[in-house]
Design an enzyme around this catalytic site. Sequence first.
Site, short mmCIF file in Angstrom:
data_model
loop_
_atom_site.label_atom_id
_atom_site.label_comp_id
_atom_site.label_asym_id
_atom_site.label_seq_id
_atom_site.Cartn_x
_atom_site.Cartn_y
_atom_site.Cartn_z
N GLU A 38 -31.77 3.85 -55.60
CA GLU A 38 -30.78 4.87 -54.39
C GLU A 38 -30.77 6.29 -55.68
O GLU A 38 -29.37 6.47 -55.68
CB GLU A 38 -30.13 4.29 -54.17
CG GLU A 38 -30.32 2.91 -53.29
CD GLU A 38 -30.36 3.51 -52.07
OE1 GLU A 38 -30.05 4.75 -51.83
OE2 GLU A 38 -30.95 2.51 -51.52
N ARG B 284 -26.48 -7.99 -51.11
CA ARG B 284 -26.17 -6.22 -50.46
C ARG B 284 -27.22 -5.45 -50.53
O ARG B 284 -27.32 -4.31 -48.97
CB ARG B 284 -24.96 -6.40 -51.58
CG ARG B 284 -24.35 -4.76 -50.76
CD ARG B 284 -24.82 -3.58 -51.55
NE ARG B 284 -25.69 -3.14 -52.37
CZ ARG B 284 -26.43 -2.51 -53.25
NH1 ARG B 284 -26.77 -2.15 -52.02
NH2 ARG B 284 -26.48 -2.32 -54.50
N PHE C 162 -37.27 0.62 -45.67
CA PHE C 162 -37.10 2.00 -45.23
C PHE C 162 -38.32 2.66 -46.82
O PHE C 162 -38.80 2.08 -47.77
CB PHE C 162 -36.32 2.89 -46.23
CG PHE C 162 -35.67 4.13 -46.35
CD1 PHE C 162 -35.51 4.87 -45.23
CD2 PHE C 162 -35.82 4.65 -47.46
CE1 PHE C 162 -34.87 5.99 -45.18
CE2 PHE C 162 -35.66 6.00 -47.81
CZ PHE C 162 -35.33 7.26 -46.55
N LEU D 93 -29.73 7.72 -47.51
CA LEU D 93 -30.11 7.67 -49.30
C LEU D 93 -28.20 8.05 -49.25
O LEU D 93 -27.85 6.52 -50.14
CB LEU D 93 -30.98 8.38 -50.00
CG LEU D 93 -32.32 8.48 -50.10
CD1 LEU D 93 -32.72 8.99 -50.40
CD2 LEU D 93 -32.78 6.79 -49.76
N SER E 74 -38.18 10.44 -58.44
CA SER E 74 -36.73 10.97 -58.49
C SER E 74 -37.37 12.27 -57.60
O SER E 74 -35.63 12.86 -57.09
CB SER E 74 -36.58 11.08 -59.71
OG SER E 74 -35.61 10.58 -59.98
#
Lengths: 390, 276
Positions: A369, A95, A134, A245, A143
């Site tokens: 993510e 995935r 990416f 994102l 973060s």
Amino acid sequence: MAQVSSLDYFNISELLSEDEVMIQRATREFVDHEVLPVISKHHRDATFPTELIPKMAELGFLGSSLPTEYGCAGLNNVAYGLLMQELERGDSGIRSFCSVQGALVMYPIFQFGSDEQKKKWLPQLASGKKIGCFGLTEPDFGSNPGGMKTRARKKGNDWILSGAKMWITNGSMADVAVVWAKDDDGVIRGFLVEKGMKGFSAPEMTRKFSLRASVTSELVFHDVVVPESNRLPKAEGISSPLKCLTQARYGIAWGALGAAIACYETALSYAKSRIQFDKPIAGFQLIQEKLVWMLTEITKGQLLALQLGRLKDQNKAKFTHVSMGKMNNVRIAREITHLAREILGANGILDEYPVIRHMMNIESVYTYEGTNEMHTLILGADITGIEAYR
Amino acid sequence: MSRGDRFLLDLSPEGGDEKNMKIGVLLKQVPDTATKVKIVNDAIDESEVKWVINPYDEYAVEAALRLKEKAGGGEVVIVTAGPARAVETMRQVLAMGADRGIRIDTAGLTLDPYTTAVMLAAACKDEQFNIIFAGKQAVDDDCAQVHIGVAEFLQIPHVSPIEKFELNADLTQAVVERPVSGGVKEVIEVKLPAVFGCEKGLNEPRYASLPGIMKAKSKPMKELSGRDLLQGKTPLLAQSQYALPPEGRKGKMISGTAHEAAKELVRLLREEAKVV
């Protein structure tokens, strides 16, 4: 009415169109026949199943929600989500590969690229002839990507890139990297850095205990000369990579359910056949409580993901909605992998069953993510008006 | 003159155009093989049945799609006799790449292989297919008669099951391989038009692609009345009752060394089973 071939306790099939159901069924069949037979070995060997790339490309799995004019399938968001769910029922690494190729490489080229860039890259990326990655996260900026150190200095008609990225899915196998760097004015810009450009390398990060069937790399830019024609002209500022994102996180909200479903189904069937004290362990209250919790959380997650997809199809989904989807569904998936491991007892640590693999994978998904904590604080900021993370 | 020339398209090099090869596929929707059959009021309870494409028909679909691709044109038409739910299965085949579908509505009809073949043959006759593929049998009733009946009523040859299929250069004749007992293969040359019953191993059926699924919903689907096609013909078979097979008898494990086990087995055969 057609029914999905997956766990569907609340009959969400009834809320899906005929082609959405067909896409779920077709993808599950693909995963059963092509992914599940090979995934344990790749996981053991820590290799990505590259043999699946042409097959997935031919079936339209790459950039599947982009328009048909670029060789893509033109799926709506719900169908795309179901695809992600079924792929992650196979493995989070599969995935992730499709997420990155579609949402983090093809999407930014489609959204921020020039016509030439779209024509050059999108069909090749859709057909799997070229692989993308990416590059946003850096060793010291996870973060807080806005603090990135990677620089792009203008020199004549070129840009000189220097810096390093880390935790980059598909990095070492990529033909093109969508790289985010700050210009001399501190504005974040996007670049297409191609394999073989002088000064660019992408060493693989090894010895992972999670996402073993996925390539994770560093990207190193040592004064790489990137022509202006490789800059994404419509990308400017941190909001551009964050938009990408949001696409990828949306897919994860569905994908995590796939890992959860795989673990729930395995645990349920195991509990029904495993005999202790002369009866199946499914007949014990403590096991039933775990199974029911898993089923209930998956069902709630499905309804959340589905409405998120419908909002997204109507352009009404806010990034905070996507944060809630990613945050909740990965969190419950993570707990479900653990509960399934408990139900399987000692067998739960063997890779004969998919549970321990999903359990280790989901640790990455929980953090990448946007960490669970960041999504919580994004939602916190949305409802209180106060950013707790700065 | 071959028998089929009576009403089917002329496939001779002068008259035929390979680009217009018209390929029919007989398709049946069947219960998933994992279905647990339940009998309620002397009928099979379909309420919890998951319906799928008859697995052998998938080989037929793949053979048809490959033939069209090889010919560089033409049309693959699927023909199904079934109730409204069969549309779902037909859409899956359209998603694999078939061009259009014909569903013979069977609602309210009691059918057998004979009447099913009558209806399918009538629909195929109107279409004037150059070639027809079918699964060698359907996995629900396992009759393996319908496609043969279709060939008979169209008065064209059939070969079933086939494991290999090739068309000669001028597209008038097929060379097929048919397994017979003892691992022997018959190699048969057949003049087209003809009906072929496809066996596992003939090919590897493709998956429906996502773009294929998106296109499927806009492909034409025609509905015919089964009652009209039957023209008053009625089944030759009647189902008198349904019964599930008896529950499998529990086996008995005999433990011990080979010598002890053999002794125990003989004792059981003599004293319990009373067969020796």
